[in-house]
Scaffold this motif. Structure first.
Motif, PDB file in Angstrom:
ATOM      1  N   HIS A 151       2.451   8.188  -3.528  1.00  0.00           N
ATOM      2  CA  HIS A 151       3.008   9.252  -4.010  1.00  0.00           C
ATOM      3  C   HIS A 151       2.400   9.592  -5.679  1.00  0.00           C
ATOM      4  CE1 HIS A 151       4.813  13.165  -5.084  1.00  0.00           C
ATOM      5  NE2 HIS A 151       4.530  14.022  -3.709  1.00  0.00           N
ATOM      6  N   PRO A 152       2.059  10.967  -6.176  1.00  0.00           N
ATOM      7  CA  PRO A 152       1.832  10.705  -7.686  1.00  0.00           C
ATOM      8  C   PRO A 152       2.752  10.740  -8.152  1.00  0.00           C
ATOM      9  CG  PRO A 152       1.197  12.796  -7.059  1.00  0.00           C
ATOM     10  CD  PRO A 152       1.425  11.694  -5.375  1.00  0.00           C
ATOM     11  N   LEU A 153       4.182  11.263  -8.577  1.00  0.00           N
ATOM     12  CA  LEU A 153       5.190  11.478  -8.921  1.00  0.00           C
ATOM     13  C   LEU A 153       6.272  10.884  -8.478  1.00  0.00           C
ATOM     14  CD1 LEU A 153       5.166  14.976  -9.534  1.00  0.00           C
ATOM     15  CD2 LEU A 153       4.443  13.710 -11.037  1.00  0.00           C
ATOM     16  N   GLN A 154       5.937   9.974  -7.664  1.00  0.00           N
ATOM     17  CA  GLN A 154       6.507   8.837  -7.141  1.00  0.00           C
ATOM     18  C   GLN A 154       8.244   7.590  -8.501  1.00  0.00           C
ATOM     19  OE1 GLN A 154       4.070   5.797  -4.970  1.00  0.00           O
ATOM     20  NE2 GLN A 154       4.202   4.938  -6.456  1.00  0.00           N
ATOM     21  N   ILE A 155       9.357   8.001  -7.361  1.00  0.00           N
ATOM     22  CA  ILE A 155      10.042   7.835  -7.983  1.00  0.00           C
ATOM     23  C   ILE A 155       9.787   5.463  -8.026  1.00  0.00           C
ATOM     24  CG2 ILE A 155      12.534   6.832  -8.455  1.00  0.00           C
ATOM     25  CD1 ILE A 155      13.111   9.605  -8.434  1.00  0.00           C
ATOM     26  N   LYS A 156       9.903   5.133  -6.199  1.00  0.00           N
ATOM     27  CA  LYS A 156       9.572   4.035  -5.878  1.00  0.00           C
ATOM     28  C   LYS A 156       8.898   3.533  -6.182  1.00  0.00           C
ATOM     29  CE  LYS A 156      11.569   1.874  -2.702  1.00  0.00           C
ATOM     30  NZ  LYS A 156      11.506   2.515  -0.621  1.00  0.00           N
ATOM     31  N   LYS A 157       8.202   2.478  -7.076  1.00  0.00           N
ATOM     32  CA  LYS A 157       6.900   1.999  -6.856  1.00  0.00           C
ATOM     33  C   LYS A 157       6.174   1.476  -5.770  1.00  0.00           C
ATOM     34  CE  LYS A 157       8.126   1.625 -11.249  1.00  0.00           C
ATOM     35  NZ  LYS A 157       9.298   2.189 -11.538  1.00  0.00           N
ATOM     36  N   ASP A 158       5.893   2.445  -4.975  1.00  0.00           N
ATOM     37  CA  ASP A 158       5.248   2.074  -3.388  1.00  0.00           C
ATOM     38  C   ASP A 158       3.421   1.989  -3.652  1.00  0.00           C
ATOM     39  OD1 ASP A 158       7.545   2.015  -2.472  1.00  0.00           O
ATOM     40  OD2 ASP A 158       8.179   3.657  -1.659  1.00  0.00           O
ATOM     41  N   LEU A 159       2.839   1.789  -2.924  1.00  0.00           N
ATOM     42  CA  LEU A 159       1.753   1.828  -3.076  1.00  0.00           C
ATOM     43  C   LEU A 159       1.084   1.161  -1.628  1.00  0.00           C
ATOM     44  CD1 LEU A 159       0.721  -1.279  -6.256  1.00  0.00           C
ATOM     45  CD2 LEU A 159       1.016   1.683  -6.330  1.00  0.00           C
ATOM     46  N   ASN A 160      -0.058   1.986  -1.570  1.00  0.00           N
ATOM     47  CA  ASN A 160      -0.762   1.552  -0.048  1.00  0.00           C
ATOM     48  C   ASN A 160      -2.154   1.156  -0.151  1.00  0.00           C
ATOM     49  OD1 ASN A 160       0.655   3.130   1.398  1.00  0.00           O
ATOM     50  ND2 ASN A 160      -0.660   5.034   0.535  1.00  0.00           N
ATOM     51  N   VAL A 161      -2.230   0.129   0.000  1.00  0.00           N
ATOM     52  CA  VAL A 161      -3.563  -1.202  -0.045  1.00  0.00           C
ATOM     53  C   VAL A 161      -4.812  -0.850   1.036  1.00  0.00           C
ATOM     54  CG1 VAL A 161      -4.379  -3.376  -0.620  1.00  0.00           C
ATOM     55  CG2 VAL A 161      -2.125  -2.778  -1.306  1.00  0.00           C
ATOM     56  N   TYR A 162      -6.107  -0.629   0.958  1.00  0.00           N
ATOM     57  CA  TYR A 162      -6.664  -0.721   2.365  1.00  0.00           C
ATOM     58  C   TYR A 162      -7.920  -2.053   1.478  1.00  0.00           C
ATOM     59  CZ  TYR A 162      -5.224   3.782   2.416  1.00  0.00           C
ATOM     60  OH  TYR A 162      -4.138   5.244   2.549  1.00  0.00           O
ATOM     61  N   LEU A 163      -8.380  -3.043   2.555  1.00  0.00           N
ATOM     62  CA  LEU A 163      -9.702  -3.596   2.331  1.00  0.00           C
ATOM     63  C   LEU A 163     -11.094  -2.877   2.500  1.00  0.00           C
ATOM     64  CD1 LEU A 163      -8.311  -6.086   5.064  1.00  0.00           C
ATOM     65  CD2 LEU A 163      -7.945  -5.424   2.559  1.00  0.00           C
TER      66      LEU A 163
ATOM     67  N   ILE B   8     -10.152   5.173   6.143  1.00  0.00           N
ATOM     68  CA  ILE B   8     -10.127   5.401   7.295  1.00  0.00           C
ATOM     69  C   ILE B   8      -8.684   4.958   8.108  1.00  0.00           C
ATOM     70  CG2 ILE B   8     -11.395   4.633   9.617  1.00  0.00           C
ATOM     71  CD1 ILE B   8     -13.847   4.243   7.128  1.00  0.00           C
ATOM     72  N   GLY B   9      -7.618   5.662   8.679  1.00  0.00           N
ATOM     73  CA  GLY B   9      -6.225   4.919   9.354  1.00  0.00           C
ATOM     74  C   GLY B   9      -5.442   4.743   8.097  1.00  0.00           C
ATOM     75  N   ALA B  10      -4.724   4.028   8.984  1.00  0.00           N
ATOM     76  CA  ALA B  10      -3.433   4.223   8.106  1.00  0.00           C
ATOM     77  C   ALA B  10      -4.206   2.526   6.536  1.00  0.00           C
ATOM     78  CB  ALA B  10      -2.075   3.248   9.159  1.00  0.00           C
ATOM     79  N   PRO B  11      -2.990   2.363   6.045  1.00  0.00           N
ATOM     80  CA  PRO B  11      -3.854   1.336   4.717  1.00  0.00           C
ATOM     81  C   PRO B  11      -3.282  -0.361   5.455  1.00  0.00           C
ATOM     82  CG  PRO B  11      -1.714   3.077   3.861  1.00  0.00           C
ATOM     83  CD  PRO B  11      -1.682   3.221   5.651  1.00  0.00           C
ATOM     84  N   ASP B  12      -3.802  -1.000   5.568  1.00  0.00           N
ATOM     85  CA  ASP B  12      -4.091  -2.489   5.644  1.00  0.00           C
ATOM     86  C   ASP B  12      -2.687  -3.038   5.138  1.00  0.00           C
ATOM     87  OD1 ASP B  12      -6.658  -2.621   7.192  1.00  0.00           O
ATOM     88  OD2 ASP B  12      -7.726  -1.500   5.194  1.00  0.00           O
ATOM     89  N   PHE B  13      -2.275  -2.362   3.918  1.00  0.00           N
ATOM     90  CA  PHE B  13      -0.777  -3.216   3.241  1.00  0.00           C
ATOM     91  C   PHE B  13      -0.192  -2.093   2.745  1.00  0.00           C
ATOM     92  CE2 PHE B  13      -4.084  -6.299   3.380  1.00  0.00           C
ATOM     93  CZ  PHE B  13      -3.686  -7.632   3.964  1.00  0.00           C
ATOM     94  N   ASN B  14       1.246  -2.333   2.887  1.00  0.00           N
ATOM     95  CA  ASN B  14       2.428  -1.175   1.872  1.00  0.00           C
ATOM     96  C   ASN B  14       2.670  -1.860   0.892  1.00  0.00           C
ATOM     97  OD1 ASN B  14       1.821   0.031   4.778  1.00  0.00           O
ATOM     98  ND2 ASN B  14       1.902   0.901   3.605  1.00  0.00           N
ATOM     99  N   VAL B  15       3.031  -1.786   0.085  1.00  0.00           N
ATOM    100  CA  VAL B  15       3.786  -2.340  -0.832  1.00  0.00           C
ATOM    101  C   VAL B  15       5.355  -1.350  -1.298  1.00  0.00           C
ATOM    102  CG1 VAL B  15       4.260  -3.410  -3.130  1.00  0.00           C
ATOM    103  CG2 VAL B  15       2.140  -3.637  -2.491  1.00  0.00           C
TER     104      VAL B  15
END
Length: 226
Positions: free
Chosen positions: A126-138, A156-163
């Motif tokens: 999310h662009p204005l997030q408080i937590k440092k969450d990331l979506n990772v796509y291969l 395409i679809g959901a992220p491969d990894f979540n931080v």
């Protein structure tokens, strides 16, 4: 001394390369030193205090550039980061020291070359997030746009990894679905901050690519840098 409990039958998670995966938990320490307004050095140490990776870089073509090198100085991975007008932080990871093509390039051969060397892309959840969450796509879960190969990768679809980050620090955990891949703890003190030196401790779970985890750490840290 590092205690090694070998895990058998655990699916391997290799992103940068199989050589960065081990059949046991790997404990690492990352030390960061500020070298300038846009330059930081990250050094990765094993339990015997040997440097196994170091990361450095600055600004390239108005983008953040971070080059990962092994102990012998050979380039392993390059990260390019950009903050868009919508405040989304976006990063692309390329094998070795590959450079993305200039914006607006429509040359198909260049596009295909970059597509072959791209490993993954990372975007804030999310662009204005408080937590440092990331979506990772291969890379193989993306379709390159012919109009601008640097920016839009159609997911395409959901992220491969979540931080999944923290509200109060740069500590985070990395997941593939419900499987935890790594835990990173940010050892923050005011003294180390004012000296321009920071430290992270990392637990990488069996058969997980530790170079990939270090890349995510660098992205989390850089996203937090003004």
């Amino acid at each position: 001394m590092e205690t090694r409990e070998w895990a058998y039958g655990v699916p391997q998670v290799s992103v940068v390369g199989d050589g960065y995966c081990f059949p046991y938990c790997k404990e690492l320490v990352v030390k960061k030193r500020i070298k300038g307004l846009s330059n930081a050095l990250f050094e990765v140490f094993d339990p015997c205090d040997n440097i196994i990776l170091h990361v450095e870089g600055g600004v390239w073509n108005f983008r953040m550039k971070r080059v990962f090198r092994d102990a012998s100085g050979f380039p392993v991975l390059t990260l390019y980061g950009k903050q868009s007008l919508t405040l989304w932080h976006k990063w692309s990871a390329y094998i070795n020291e590959e450079s993305p093509s200039p914006e607006g390039t429509n040359n198909n051969s260049i596009t295909n070359n970059n597509n072959n060397n791209l490993l993954f892309t990372v975007k804030q959840s999310h662009p204005l997030q408080i937590k440092k969450d990331l979506n990772v796509y291969l890379a193989d879960h993306h379709t390159l746009s012919n109009n601008n190969i640097n920016n839009p990768m159609k997911k395409i679809g959901a992220p491969d990894f979540n931080v999944i980050g923290s509200y109060t620090s740069l500590s985070f955990k990395v997941y593939k679905g419900h499987r935890i891949l790594a835990e990173v703890k940010h050892n923050f003190t005011l003294e180390s901050f004012y000296k321009g030196k920071e430290r992270y401790t990392i637990k990488v779970y069996p058969e997980v690519d530790y170079a990939f985890i270090i890349a995510l750490l660098v992205i989390i840290d850089e996203n937090d840098t003004p």
